[in-house]
Motif scaffolding. Structure first.
Motif, PDB file in Angstrom:
ATOM      1  N   TYR A  38     -50.004   5.674 -35.048  1.00 30.41           N
ATOM      2  CA  TYR A  38     -48.957   6.314 -35.845  1.00 30.41           C
ATOM      3  C   TYR A  38     -48.128   7.263 -34.976  1.00 30.41           C
ATOM      4  CZ  TYR A  38     -46.648   8.586 -39.738  1.00 30.41           C
ATOM      5  OH  TYR A  38     -45.687   9.067 -40.605  1.00 30.41           O
ATOM      6  N   ARG A  39     -48.830   8.046 -34.164  1.00 35.08           N
ATOM      7  CA  ARG A  39     -48.115   8.996 -33.298  1.00 35.08           C
ATOM      8  C   ARG A  39     -47.255   8.252 -32.281  1.00 35.08           C
ATOM      9  NH1 ARG A  39     -48.124  12.651 -36.827  1.00 35.08           N
ATOM     10  NH2 ARG A  39     -50.146  13.519 -37.313  1.00 35.08           N
ATOM     11  N   SER A  40     -47.750   7.134 -31.762  1.00 34.29           N
ATOM     12  CA  SER A  40     -46.900   6.447 -30.778  1.00 34.29           C
ATOM     13  C   SER A  40     -45.713   5.786 -31.478  1.00 34.29           C
ATOM     14  CB  SER A  40     -47.674   5.493 -29.867  1.00 34.29           C
ATOM     15  OG  SER A  40     -48.384   4.597 -30.617  1.00 34.29           O
ATOM     16  N   LEU A  41     -45.886   5.359 -32.721  1.00 33.89           N
ATOM     17  CA  LEU A  41     -44.728   4.843 -33.455  1.00 33.89           C
ATOM     18  C   LEU A  41     -43.679   5.949 -33.627  1.00 33.89           C
ATOM     19  CD1 LEU A  41     -44.365   2.392 -36.150  1.00 33.89           C
ATOM     20  CD2 LEU A  41     -43.863   4.661 -36.942  1.00 33.89           C
ATOM     21  N   GLU A  42     -44.178   7.147 -33.932  1.00 33.40           N
ATOM     22  CA  GLU A  42     -43.248   8.286 -34.076  1.00 33.40           C
ATOM     23  C   GLU A  42     -42.472   8.503 -32.789  1.00 33.40           C
ATOM     24  OE1 GLU A  42     -44.619  11.770 -37.113  1.00 33.40           O
ATOM     25  OE2 GLU A  42     -45.774  11.591 -35.280  1.00 33.40           O
ATOM     26  N   LYS A  43     -43.210   8.413 -31.671  1.00 30.78           N
ATOM     27  CA  LYS A  43     -42.571   8.667 -30.368  1.00 30.78           C
ATOM     28  C   LYS A  43     -41.562   7.558 -30.042  1.00 30.78           C
ATOM     29  CE  LYS A  43     -44.331   9.610 -25.936  1.00 30.78           C
ATOM     30  NZ  LYS A  43     -45.509   9.128 -25.247  1.00 30.78           N
ATOM     31  N   ASN A  44     -42.001   6.328 -30.282  1.00 31.42           N
ATOM     32  CA  ASN A  44     -41.147   5.197 -29.891  1.00 31.42           C
ATOM     33  C   ASN A  44     -39.906   5.039 -30.767  1.00 31.42           C
ATOM     34  OD1 ASN A  44     -43.021   4.667 -27.981  1.00 31.42           O
ATOM     35  ND2 ASN A  44     -44.122   3.115 -29.187  1.00 31.42           N
ATOM     36  N   THR A  45     -39.920   5.654 -31.945  1.00 31.71           N
ATOM     37  CA  THR A  45     -38.751   5.480 -32.818  1.00 31.71           C
ATOM     38  C   THR A  45     -37.833   6.710 -32.784  1.00 31.71           C
ATOM     39  OG1 THR A  45     -40.108   6.229 -34.670  1.00 31.71           O
ATOM     40  CG2 THR A  45     -39.803   3.858 -34.463  1.00 31.71           C
ATOM     41  N   GLN A  46     -38.166   7.649 -31.900  1.00 35.42           N
ATOM     42  CA  GLN A  46     -37.311   8.844 -31.798  1.00 35.42           C
ATOM     43  C   GLN A  46     -35.873   8.432 -31.497  1.00 35.42           C
ATOM     44  OE1 GLN A  46     -38.976  11.545 -28.949  1.00 35.42           O
ATOM     45  NE2 GLN A  46     -40.350  12.420 -30.465  1.00 35.42           N
ATOM     46  N   GLY A  47     -34.938   9.044 -32.175  1.00 34.80           N
ATOM     47  CA  GLY A  47     -33.530   8.747 -31.918  1.00 34.80           C
ATOM     48  C   GLY A  47     -32.992   7.597 -32.762  1.00 34.80           C
ATOM     49  N   ALA A  76     -40.386   2.275 -41.018  1.00 38.64           N
ATOM     50  CA  ALA A  76     -41.414   1.880 -40.036  1.00 38.64           C
ATOM     51  C   ALA A  76     -42.720   2.624 -40.328  1.00 38.64           C
ATOM     52  CB  ALA A  76     -40.922   2.181 -38.616  1.00 38.64           C
ATOM     53  N   LYS A  77     -42.599   3.907 -40.664  1.00 38.63           N
ATOM     54  CA  LYS A  77     -43.810   4.693 -40.976  1.00 38.63           C
ATOM     55  C   LYS A  77     -44.449   4.174 -42.261  1.00 38.63           C
ATOM     56  CE  LYS A  77     -42.485   9.066 -38.855  1.00 38.63           C
ATOM     57  NZ  LYS A  77     -42.045  10.449 -39.117  1.00 38.63           N
ATOM     58  N   TRP A  78     -43.616   3.863 -43.240  1.00 37.39           N
ATOM     59  CA  TRP A  78     -44.159   3.356 -44.505  1.00 37.39           C
ATOM     60  C   TRP A  78     -44.903   2.044 -44.252  1.00 37.39           C
ATOM     61  CZ3 TRP A  78     -43.248  -1.203 -47.168  1.00 37.39           C
ATOM     62  CH2 TRP A  78     -43.862  -1.285 -48.423  1.00 37.39           C
ATOM     63  N   ARG A  79     -44.314   1.184 -43.408  1.00 36.12           N
ATOM     64  CA  ARG A  79     -44.930  -0.129 -43.167  1.00 36.12           C
ATOM     65  C   ARG A  79     -46.322   0.006 -42.562  1.00 36.12           C
ATOM     66  NH1 ARG A  79     -39.956  -1.926 -41.292  1.00 36.12           N
ATOM     67  NH2 ARG A  79     -38.967  -3.430 -42.685  1.00 36.12           N
ATOM     68  N   ILE A  80     -46.468   0.897 -41.594  1.00 36.80           N
ATOM     69  CA  ILE A  80     -47.775   1.011 -40.917  1.00 36.80           C
ATOM     70  C   ILE A  80     -48.824   1.561 -41.903  1.00 36.80           C
ATOM     71  CG2 ILE A  80     -47.227   3.230 -39.807  1.00 36.80           C
ATOM     72  CD1 ILE A  80     -48.891   2.527 -37.472  1.00 36.80           C
ATOM     73  N   ILE A 128     -51.880  15.031 -45.371  1.00 38.53           N
ATOM     74  CA  ILE A 128     -51.018  14.911 -46.556  1.00 38.53           C
ATOM     75  C   ILE A 128     -49.611  15.446 -46.296  1.00 38.53           C
ATOM     76  CG2 ILE A 128     -51.839  17.062 -47.633  1.00 38.53           C
ATOM     77  CD1 ILE A 128     -51.168  13.877 -49.595  1.00 38.53           C
ATOM     78  N   LYS A 129     -49.518  16.488 -45.495  1.00 44.55           N
ATOM     79  CA  LYS A 129     -48.198  17.075 -45.243  1.00 44.55           C
ATOM     80  C   LYS A 129     -47.283  16.081 -44.516  1.00 44.55           C
ATOM     81  CE  LYS A 129     -46.256  21.470 -44.017  1.00 44.55           C
ATOM     82  NZ  LYS A 129     -46.552  22.831 -43.676  1.00 44.55           N
ATOM     83  N   ASP A 130     -47.854  15.352 -43.577  1.00 42.70           N
ATOM     84  CA  ASP A 130     -47.059  14.367 -42.825  1.00 42.70           C
ATOM     85  C   ASP A 130     -46.824  13.101 -43.638  1.00 42.70           C
ATOM     86  OD1 ASP A 130     -46.872  15.893 -40.622  1.00 42.70           O
ATOM     87  OD2 ASP A 130     -48.366  14.825 -39.425  1.00 42.70           O
ATOM     88  N   PHE A 131     -47.838  12.691 -44.415  1.00 48.79           N
ATOM     89  CA  PHE A 131     -47.760  11.364 -45.026  1.00 48.79           C
ATOM     90  C   PHE A 131     -47.191  11.352 -46.446  1.00 48.79           C
ATOM     91  CE2 PHE A 131     -51.367   9.586 -42.117  1.00 48.79           C
ATOM     92  CZ  PHE A 131     -50.467   9.591 -41.056  1.00 48.79           C
TER      93      PHE A 131
END
Ligand SMILES: NC(=O)c1ccc[n+]([C@@H]2O[C@H](COP(=O)([O-])OP(=O)(O)OC[C@H]3O[C@@H](n4cnc5c(N)ncnc54)[C@H](O)[C@@H]3O)[C@@H](O)[C@H]2O)c1
Ligand SMILES: O=C(O)C[C@H](O)C(=O)O
Ligand SMILES: [Mg+2]
Length: 662
Positions: free
Chosen positions: A80-89, A98-102, A122-125
């Motif tokens: 999840y964290r790497s998805l966050e990093k890779n989708t920056q910008g 993308a986050k919902w899908r994972i 919970i705060k993030d999700f």
């Protein structure tokens, strides 16, 4: 003090072990082999121990290495964290989906792991599985659809529902959230695609209220759609017909309600995101017959009232001053009217005078200020329409800006669904508010439909405001180390507790008294110090705690109204004898857990409170007998029993040993 705190912490661990839900008992499974791997409820992925692989016919169906729950958890969070990093910008919507899908893929595969990561983060999700992303998911549902979730009853199923309901595989259902898709957040009629809302709300029930996910049921009632774009969309998955109206519409809901309560008489049905006319009509039609409530009308009202009372406290005024607060409500729909009704009831209780209770409230809809001169005045809005002579010189249909300039309200509260309607001019006019700490509630969802952003509110209305929004915003950096606090005024702070408290009480109806108890519980949750800082609601990190408190308040109200018929092995008599309590469902083994080691932070809070009580007992020379389980300790513990009871009934996600039975 340290010793007392330590003592309480240790006694909590004894007690929580006694009632522990964290060490699971065996779980009976009627499936074997690949069927287990494909059932997200039982599936542990690579987490099946070798003994279970042998017993359940899984040997060879999984790679040989056993990966522990904790390792699986860490691996998921890493992805999840790497998805966050890779989708920056990337564009916000792209990242959100993308986050919902994972998360959705995990939900479809392994529910235990899914709910654990959801609860712990919970705060993030919450913004991904709930508001605001859930709105985007509904808008794109037909394209995103891979697997069904929940049940779909359509106008074509008339006459079939009583048998259809038995197609649902679970023997028991506790919580149902139903929509007809006609008013999804502020996004309008999304037809069958609105199913995302019941799914998101029920995920919050599991995460916040600990409702067992095997006992939840999201329901879509597809009676057609008036959304032309959807009707013309070749991928649209719902009925391609205009919405049913009148008796035809009601007969479909009647049939559904009869079918549900016929199979599960103790279930609770939450109505969600129905267009206004049906929201009010169905609430009136069913609330005295079934255990149901309308979250947009009733849940929202309680959350808003708690926030409004908080703004009185934030001004350093006594609560009774609420009767003098001038409040402008923008949006005369199911939510806005629900809020005003509850606010008027609160003023009436405080002043004893129902006649003048709405005097300081001003209601605006798409045609401006609502007065008694309004042509075709909606009967639901009539009690809040201004009489001539009460309008401060404003005419029927006066604009929002005119109203704010003239009234100088203490609170400006938006439930209009119209993004940006609190314009720069309107916000600047709030500078002239008669309040020392004006409040701006931009409660419409999702984010783009909020009446204003947090940054604009602090920029134009001043740094001294209290701000709340329905969808989450970041806190605002005001410079010089100062922060403009953002509150999330969302009904998620109440509906899970309303459902949980009702369920555990076994009440067959949800009364105004139970809803009022929920609102009062939320209103008194924050400390004066927090409120003074502009914090009106708890952080979402504490949602399990506030839900347990709200659940207990609802339960006590049901008991006092003699509606509690009991739940499971807890009869009405036992419920009656429970007194107020605090929850302790923390699984941290730390002596003094912090919010980091214990996301819900319950044990920490409970230990603090318990130690304070104990200190008081000591100082009054009463604390002789509190050793292990002496009679006096039991006496003290009984104060906690209600929450303990609530807590014991809260499901917690851990793998249980699976035992196969044919
Ligand atoms: N934060 C929360 O917990 C929460 C809870 C419920 C609803 N909501 C949000 O509130 C919004 C409204 O929900 P609802 O169920 O009341 O909808 P609704 O359709 O029943 O009512 C909308 C109201 O807004 C009015 N309106 C429309 N355009 C306007 C304008 N330009 N100026 C003033 N008023 C205008 C309409 O006349 C109507 O009275 C939605 O965006 C919903 O997501 C938020
Ligand atoms: O769904 C939400 O986030 C709150 C509310 O029920 C709404 O309809 O906007
Ligand atoms: Mg809603």
């Amino acid at each position: 003090m340290w010793n007392l705190t330590r003592f309480v912490v240790l006694s909590l661990s004894r007690r929580s072990r006694r009632f522990s839900t964290a060490i699971p008992g065996p779980c009976i499974v009627h499936k074997r082999g690949a069927d287990i791997l494909h059932d997200p409820w039982f599936n542990k992925d690579t987490g099946f121990p070798l003994t279970e692989r042998d017993r359940l016919g899984l040997r060879g169906l999984l790679p040989p290495r056993v990966i522990s729950f904790e390792q699986q958890y860490a691996r998921f969070m890493e992805s999840y964290r790497s998805l966050e990093k890779n989708t920056q910008g990337h564009p916000d919507n792209f990242v959100a989906l993308a986050k919902w899908r994972i998360l959705n893929r995990l939900h479809d595969r392994n529910e235990t792991l899914y709910y654990r990561v959801l609860m712990d983060n919970i705060k993030d999700f919450a913004p991904v599985i709930y508001t605001p992303t859930v709105g985007l998911v509904c808008q794109n549902y037909s394209g995103l659809f891979r697997r069904p979730r929940g049940m779909y009853f359509s106008a074509r199923d008339k006459g079939e529902m009583i048998s259809m309901i038995y197609n649902w595989p679970a023997h028991q259902v506790d919580m149902i959230v139903i929509t007809d898709g006609s008013r999804i957040l502020g996004l309008g009629d999304l037809g069958v695609q609105g199913i995302g809302i019941p799914i998101g709300k029920l995920d919050m029930y599991v995460a916040a209220a600990g409702i067992n996910p095997q006992r939840i049921l999201p329901v879509m009632l597809d009676v057609g759609t008036n959304n032309q774009k959807l009707l013309e969309d070749r991928l649209y998955l719902g009925l391609r017909q205009p919405r049913l109206e009148g008796e035809e519409y009601l007969s479909i809901i009647d049939e559904f309600m009869e079918a549900v309560f016929n199979r599960w008489p103790k279930a609770i049905v939450q109505f969600e995101d129905f267009q206004m006319k049906w929201a009010f009509e169905t609430l009136q039609r069913y609330r005295k017959r079934f255990s149901m409530f309308n979250d947009d009308i009733q849940g929202t009202a309680g959350v808003a009232l708690a926030g409004l009372l908080g703004t009185v406290r934030a001004q350093g005024r006594p609560l009774a001053d609420f009767a003098n607060q001038k409040i402008v409500v923008v949006g005369a729909g199911s939510a806005g009217l629900g809020v005003l009704k509850m606010a008027v009831e609160a003023v009436t209780r405080m002043t004893g005078n129902g006649e003048t209770a709405a005097r300081n409230f001003f209601l605006i809809d798409k045609d401006g200020l609502i007065t008694k001169e309004r042509k075709n005045l909606d009967p639901a809005a009539a009690p809040f329409a201004k009489n001539p002579g009460e309008t401060m010189g404003l005419g029927e249909g006066a604009t929002l800006l005119e109203v704010v300039k003239k009234v100088k309200p203490h609170v400006l509260l938006g439930l209009s669904g119209v993004g940006g309607i609190f314009s720069e001019e309107v916000l600047k006019a709030m500078h002239e508010s008669d309040s020392t700490k004006p409040a701006i509630f931009a409660m419409s969802n999702p984010t783009l439909n909020a009446e204003c952003t947090a940054a604009d509110a602090f920029k134009h209305a001043g740094e001294n405001i209290v701000f709340a929004s329905g969808s989450p915003f970041q806190h605002v950096d005001l410079g010089n180390g100062k922060v403009g606090h953002v509150n999330q005024a969302n009904n998620m702070y109440l509906f899970p507790g309303i459902g949980l408290g009702t369920l555990l009480s076994g009440a067959h109806f949800i009364t105004d008294g139970m809803l009022q108890a929920a609102a009062e519980c939320l209103a008194s949750y924050m400390t004066d110090e927090e409120v003074q800082k502009g914090l009106l609601y708890p952080s979402i990190d504490s949602i399990r705690h506030i839900t347990a408190e709200v659940g207990a308040a609802v339960l006590r109200a049901a008991v006092s109204e003699e509606l509690a018929e009991g739940h499971g092995d807890m009869g009405p008599k036992e419920l009656m004898h429970m007194s107020k309590m605090r929850p302790m469902w923390c699984t941290s083994t730390d002596l003094l857990p912090t919010p980091e080691t214990c996301p819900a932070c319950i044990r920490h809070i409970t230990a603090e409170v318990g130690a304070a009580v104990l200190r008081a007992a000591v100082s009054e020379e009463l604390a002789e007998g509190h050793g292990d389980v002496g009679p006096k300790e039991l006496m003290h513990m009984s104060k906690d029993e209600t929450v303990e009871y609530v807590t014991r009934n809260m499901w917690y996600p851990v793998y249980s040993p699976l035992v196969h039975e044919k």
